[in-house]
Motif scaffolding. Sequence first.
Motif, PDB file in Angstrom:
ATOM      1  N   CYS A   8       0.850  -1.406  -0.123  1.00  0.00           N
ATOM      2  CA  CYS A   8      -0.033  -0.028  -0.081  1.00  0.00           C
ATOM      3  C   CYS A   8       0.753   1.221  -0.076  1.00  0.00           C
ATOM      4  O   CYS A   8       1.807   1.480   0.703  1.00  0.00           O
ATOM      5  N   VAL A   9       0.478   1.955  -0.838  1.00  0.00           N
ATOM      6  CA  VAL A   9       1.245   3.296  -0.928  1.00  0.00           C
ATOM      7  C   VAL A   9       0.392   4.541  -0.456  1.00  0.00           C
ATOM      8  O   VAL A   9       0.755   5.772  -0.711  1.00  0.00           O
ATOM      9  N   VAL A  78      -8.251   3.245  -9.578  1.00  0.00           N
ATOM     10  CA  VAL A  78      -7.107   2.637  -9.409  1.00  0.00           C
ATOM     11  C   VAL A  78      -6.176   2.349  -8.164  1.00  0.00           C
ATOM     12  O   VAL A  78      -6.286   3.324  -7.474  1.00  0.00           O
ATOM     13  N   PRO A  80      -2.818   1.442  -7.348  1.00  0.00           N
ATOM     14  CA  PRO A  80      -1.693   1.445  -8.064  1.00  0.00           C
ATOM     15  C   PRO A  80      -0.730   0.310  -7.674  1.00  0.00           C
ATOM     16  O   PRO A  80      -0.006  -0.086  -8.562  1.00  0.00           O
ATOM     17  N   LEU A  84      -5.047  -4.554  -2.146  1.00  0.00           N
ATOM     18  CA  LEU A  84      -6.122  -5.158  -1.417  1.00  0.00           C
ATOM     19  C   LEU A  84      -6.046  -6.515  -1.675  1.00  0.00           C
ATOM     20  O   LEU A  84      -6.068  -6.998  -2.912  1.00  0.00           O
TER      21      LEU A  84
HETATM   22  S1  SF4 Z   1      -5.909   2.156  -3.224  1.00  0.00           S
HETATM   23 FE1  SF4 Z   1      -4.360   0.761  -2.986  1.00  0.00          FE
HETATM   24  S2  SF4 Z   1      -2.618   1.955  -2.702  1.00  0.00           S
HETATM   25 FE2  SF4 Z   1      -3.995   2.999  -2.473  1.00  0.00          FE
HETATM   26  S3  SF4 Z   1      -4.458   3.475  -0.309  1.00  0.00           S
HETATM   27 FE3  SF4 Z   1      -5.724   1.849  -0.971  1.00  0.00          FE
HETATM   28  S4  SF4 Z   1      -4.982  -0.369  -0.701  1.00  0.00           S
HETATM   29 FE4  SF4 Z   1      -3.350   1.509  -0.427  1.00  0.00          FE
END
Ligand code: SF4
Lengths: 266, 226
Positions: A8-9, A78, A80, A84
């Motif tokens: 996760c970013v 999106v 990225p 999830l």
């Molecule tokens: S969409 Fe993906 S990268 Fe962005 S906050 Fe949610 S889990 Fe993290």
Amino acid sequence: MLVDKAKCVGCANCVSVCPMGAIHIGPDRKAEINQDECVECYTCYRGLSTEHLPPFLVRSVRGVLRLFRLRFEPDPDVCPTAALTPNEITWPRLVRRAFSDPVVPHESTGTKGRGTAEVKTNDVTGRVGPGQVGFVVELGRPSVGARFREVDKVTHALADAGVTFEPNNPVTYLMSDVEAGQIRPDILNEKILSCIVESKAPLERVPAVLDAIEKVSKGLDTVVSVGVSSRCDSEGNDPLKKILEDAGYTFYRGKVNLGLGKPAKA
Amino acid sequence: MTNTLHRYGNPESLRDDYIVFAIPARGINDQGCVEKLRTFLRSALKYNPVNVGEGAKGGIFRPSKSLNLISTYLRPRKHGVAPQEVAEGVDGPGTVAAVFDNKESMERFLEEVKSLDLGISVNVSALVDDTREACRLVGICPHSVEYSLGFRGRTERLASRRVLELSTMCGHGMVSFRLAQKMIDQIKEGRQTPEKASTFMAKFCTCGVFNVSRARRLMEEARVSD
Ligand code: SF4
Ligand code: SF4
């Protein structure tokens, strides 16, 4: 549903797409899911497109952009880094997914999705006959959600109002006492995105049943949407219209079964 | 199975929203219905639907699970599949739907559906008076009708009218209030177009009944009005 924190970013796209508001960005600037509020609808996992970008690359680009007071903003649909991640769920949590994810195979719990075909196939099944009316009471949708203890209040009120529950409906399937409209106790705290309670009664019971729905709805912690259906006569007119008008309801949108269906030839 | 009964809005707001769907009855006429469902969708495509869909695979607008740097940033992004692909992709019994943004197209499609005589149930989800008028015109006598009586309960937990109009176009509630609000906000800030925003939201509707044309109109109205 879980978030793979290594990936996760923290772009927060999943936060806005979750119909239950169950996702937030935590103190580590990564997404977190409140498991008690998550209804396992898979909207975040299935609905978001995934880019599979290397997380270190995204973090580095974000860092550089921040130096120039710019923001890294992927398209809002999106994730990225495909962070999830669905997890194994067991009973009673399984009912969350069965009632929240519209494409889940029914077999997971023995229940059959959110509802049945209602009057959509009435021209073939004859389920709501002349002189009868079908009630469709949906709890939780949109974006509010409902616990089964709220559903239990509605099913009790409907049972007291003298309806007959649709035997093939998944909520009926989860009743421990169908006569009383009692939902089985082990799932009462489970939260779902929505469920549809389906029942039938004679036409003359319409005002009394709708009155019971109005009354019980006032004490609920969720929203309810109500649908009523009947058969049309040989001219295509339906008896419900006048009953609803006399009872003071405003209605203009609905589904009309055109009567083009036929049972298969033997 | 689609869920389109409670699309939010007054009659004026719902003037460009007509869903026609076909559904076989389980255990009665679902044997061998796949080709009929495909025929239904193929016919719908002649009348320029704004979306078509089937419950198992989705509508025209679908998420992509294999984006990469090139497909996202160096080429125009693809946001779904060709309508024909939806029609040909039906491979099992289930509900198929076509969404129109004008009554005339819906009527002309109903005329064709009637002549096709597929033998499976066909429903129209829309303003009931419009559907009744179309039935009269085409010579169809409705069999059953289901009315939406709207919301009850803790309605203060619902969102604003504009958000509800967008969000309820996915009847399963997969278009969240926050996403709809975010799209409206971004459009007002000039960071998003109604075109793109409607496409993003449509991808969350797994049955393909999200009306992208109405969504564009509603968001355009939101942009200029408040
Ligand atoms: S969409 Fe993906 S990268 Fe962005 S906050 Fe949610 S889990 Fe993290
Ligand atoms: S599965 Fe559904 S409720 Fe759970 S976090 Fe994802 S979008 Fe939210």
